[in-house]
Scaffold this active site. Structure first.
Site, PDB file in Angstrom:
ATOM      1  N   GLU A  76      38.149  23.521  25.851  1.00 29.15           N
ATOM      2  CA  GLU A  76      38.994  23.001  26.930  1.00 29.15           C
ATOM      3  C   GLU A  76      40.304  22.458  26.354  1.00 29.15           C
ATOM      4  O   GLU A  76      40.309  21.430  25.662  1.00 29.15           O
ATOM      5  CB  GLU A  76      38.260  21.886  27.679  1.00 29.15           C
ATOM      6  CG  GLU A  76      38.968  21.416  28.934  1.00 29.15           C
ATOM      7  CD  GLU A  76      38.168  20.358  29.672  1.00 29.15           C
ATOM      8  OE1 GLU A  76      38.803  19.502  30.306  1.00 29.15           O
ATOM      9  OE2 GLU A  76      36.932  20.390  29.612  1.00 29.15           O
ATOM     10  N   LYS A 253      31.935  10.703  30.521  1.00 24.39           N
ATOM     11  CA  LYS A 253      32.021  12.110  30.123  1.00 24.39           C
ATOM     12  C   LYS A 253      33.378  12.405  29.511  1.00 24.39           C
ATOM     13  O   LYS A 253      33.496  13.150  28.528  1.00 24.39           O
ATOM     14  CB  LYS A 253      31.765  13.004  31.332  1.00 24.39           C
ATOM     15  CG  LYS A 253      31.623  14.493  31.008  1.00 24.39           C
ATOM     16  CD  LYS A 253      32.946  15.236  31.082  1.00 24.39           C
ATOM     17  CE  LYS A 253      32.751  16.718  30.789  1.00 24.39           C
ATOM     18  NZ  LYS A 253      34.020  17.475  30.798  1.00 24.39           N
ATOM     19  N   ASP A 269      25.586  16.079  14.782  1.00 27.21           N
ATOM     20  CA  ASP A 269      24.662  16.337  15.882  1.00 27.21           C
ATOM     21  C   ASP A 269      25.164  15.667  17.161  1.00 27.21           C
ATOM     22  O   ASP A 269      24.914  14.484  17.389  1.00 27.21           O
ATOM     23  CB  ASP A 269      23.276  15.801  15.497  1.00 27.21           C
ATOM     24  CG  ASP A 269      22.195  16.175  16.510  1.00 27.21           C
ATOM     25  OD1 ASP A 269      22.543  16.631  17.616  1.00 27.21           O
ATOM     26  OD2 ASP A 269      21.009  16.006  16.179  1.00 27.21           O
ATOM     27  N   HIS A 365      45.845  19.237  33.614  1.00 27.44           N
ATOM     28  CA  HIS A 365      44.681  20.046  33.253  1.00 27.44           C
ATOM     29  C   HIS A 365      44.935  21.522  33.531  1.00 27.44           C
ATOM     30  O   HIS A 365      44.708  22.378  32.668  1.00 27.44           O
ATOM     31  CB  HIS A 365      43.472  19.551  34.049  1.00 27.44           C
ATOM     32  CG  HIS A 365      42.205  20.294  33.747  1.00 27.44           C
ATOM     33  ND1 HIS A 365      41.486  20.086  32.586  1.00 27.44           N
ATOM     34  CD2 HIS A 365      41.528  21.238  34.441  1.00 27.44           C
ATOM     35  CE1 HIS A 365      40.419  20.872  32.587  1.00 27.44           C
ATOM     36  NE2 HIS A 365      40.421  21.576  33.710  1.00 27.44           N
TER      37      HIS A 365
END
Length: 412
Positions: A76, A253, A269, A365
């Protein structure tokens, strides 16, 4: 020329000229062969290919007085742009201030059953158990690590043996699991109780990172709003996320967008980190990872988060791109990497909140997604740049429009 306007080769040359990479690393990047077949086979079962992600870097990170370029692997484009944008604003005000904690990972042994006599027997033999655990990883002791705590507790009908280990610069999963599997049979023989399981915990509760960023109002203003108005709206939205789980989820998020991209780029990880971060803020009802306030006529952002990573060992050592990422950042130890990762999370958060309370998230965006739309429509080479430019001019970001513009371009 601005970095985002450069070609791939020009960006590699930039890194080389500014001593972020050496000639060998530049040649490696230019070849675009991140994994050999043998290495890929060793890292995954039933391996048939390499799944690629774009690899770029965020700029303008000043963390505890040191400048960084931060490699990020993500599909993204707005994430790297947002990280750089946020970091640039913070850098103008002295950069990120970060405090890290010792690198402690915990492991659990679950014994079936519990009683006061069992707990007393475990306490009596505590020193012997610790010695056995340390002997399982003597090389860790030589690096200054080893067992730092051992506790016993009745949980439900069973008994938890909780081992805390300073894993130094390693993430520590294999280290802790090896220790647990060494002492588990000994504990079972000592107590006469069967072991239900022995496994690390990804809680990350003793790997907390605290990040702070301050900004003058003047570094937040837009054409439509004063910096103070922007700051006040950011604080209000930050406060709203403390009362709305729906908002807190998306707030967090956005923070993990940047954090996960750095974790991927460094061979860490990201699943473990996601579990540690979200569970840490779910103890008393789900909460936002960051907080924004106005203090002394400045916008002040803070982020406190468990960041469960390593800078040596495992996939980090095996993956050439992970080693390259650490080299670009000139990382000396895992705590320094934790500081960088936490700062990236707060930078992404700042950019997202500022966009949300001003122009809205889609304006920036979608302008960055225009190249992806052009490629999806079938554009190639210079066509991609031209279709992207036209989409940004008309601000109609659909695949249908991209296909229409491409058809017209090719007719011309």
């Amino acid at each position: 020329m601005k970095i985002y306007e450069m070609s791939n080769q020009q960006r590699i040359d930039y890194l080389l000229e500014h001593d972020f990479i050496d000639q060998g690393q530049a040649d490696f990047l230019a070849k675009k062969q991140p994994l050999s077949e043998d290495l890929a086979n060793s890292l995954s079962e039933n391996q048939i290919g390499i799944f690629g992600l774009p690899y770029g870097f965020a700029t303008d990170f000043l963390i505890n007085g040191k400048d960084y370029l931060v490699p990020m692997a993500i599909e993204e484009p707005s994430v790297i742009a947002a990280a750089s944008n946020g970091a640039k604003r913070v850098k103008a005000n002295g950069g990120f201030k970060v405090i890290t904690s010792p690198h402690i990972m915990y492991g659990q042994i679950v014994l079936e059953g519990s009683s006061p006599e069992l707990l007393a027997k475990l306490e009596k033999n505590k020193a012997t158990i610790i010695e056995s655990a340390n002997q399982a990883r003597q090389s860790l002791l030589k690096r200054g690590g080893g067992v730092v705590s051992l506790t016993f507790e009745k949980i439900g009908d069973d008994t938890e043996v909780l081992l805390g280990v300073n894993t130094v610069d390693a993430m520590g999963a294999n280290i802790v699991n090896s220790m647990l599997e060494t002492i588990a049979p000994q504990i079972s023989e000592l107590t006469g109780n069967d072991v239900l399981c022995a496994i690390l915990s990804n809680s990350g509760k003793s790997q907390l990172v605290k990040v702070e960023a301050r900004m003058k109002f003047s570094d937040l203003q837009t054409k439509q709003m004063t910096g103070q108005e922007v700051a006040q709206r950011i604080v209000r939205l930050s406060d709203f996320s403390k009362h709305s789980v729906m908002r807190a989820i998306t707030h967090n998020k956005g923070i993990m967008n940047g954090i996960d991209a750095v974790l991927l780029a460094t061979g860490n990880d990201f699943r473990a980190e996601e579990a540690a971060a979200h569970s840490f803020y779910s103890q008393k009802g789900y909460q936002p990872f960051s907080n924004w306030q106005i203090k002394d006529d400045q916008l002040v952002g803070t982020l406190e988060l468990p960041i469960e990573i390593g800078s040596v060992g495992g996939a980090i050592k095996a993956l050439p791109m992970a080693q390259l990422s650490l080299a670009i950042m000139k990382i000396d130890n895992s705590q320094e990497l934790q500081a960088v990762i936490g700062s990236v999370g707060l930078a992404n958060n700042l950019s997202a909140l500022r966009a949300l309370v001003t122009t809205g998230i889609q304006a920036g965006h979608m302008s960055l997604q225009s190249k992806s739309l052009a490629v999806s429509a079938g554009a190639q080479g210079d066509e991609i740049t031209e279709i992207s430019k036209q989409l940004n001019q008309i601000k109609e970001y659909t695949l249908e429009k991209a296909s229409e513009l491409l058809e017209k371009l090719r007719k011309q």
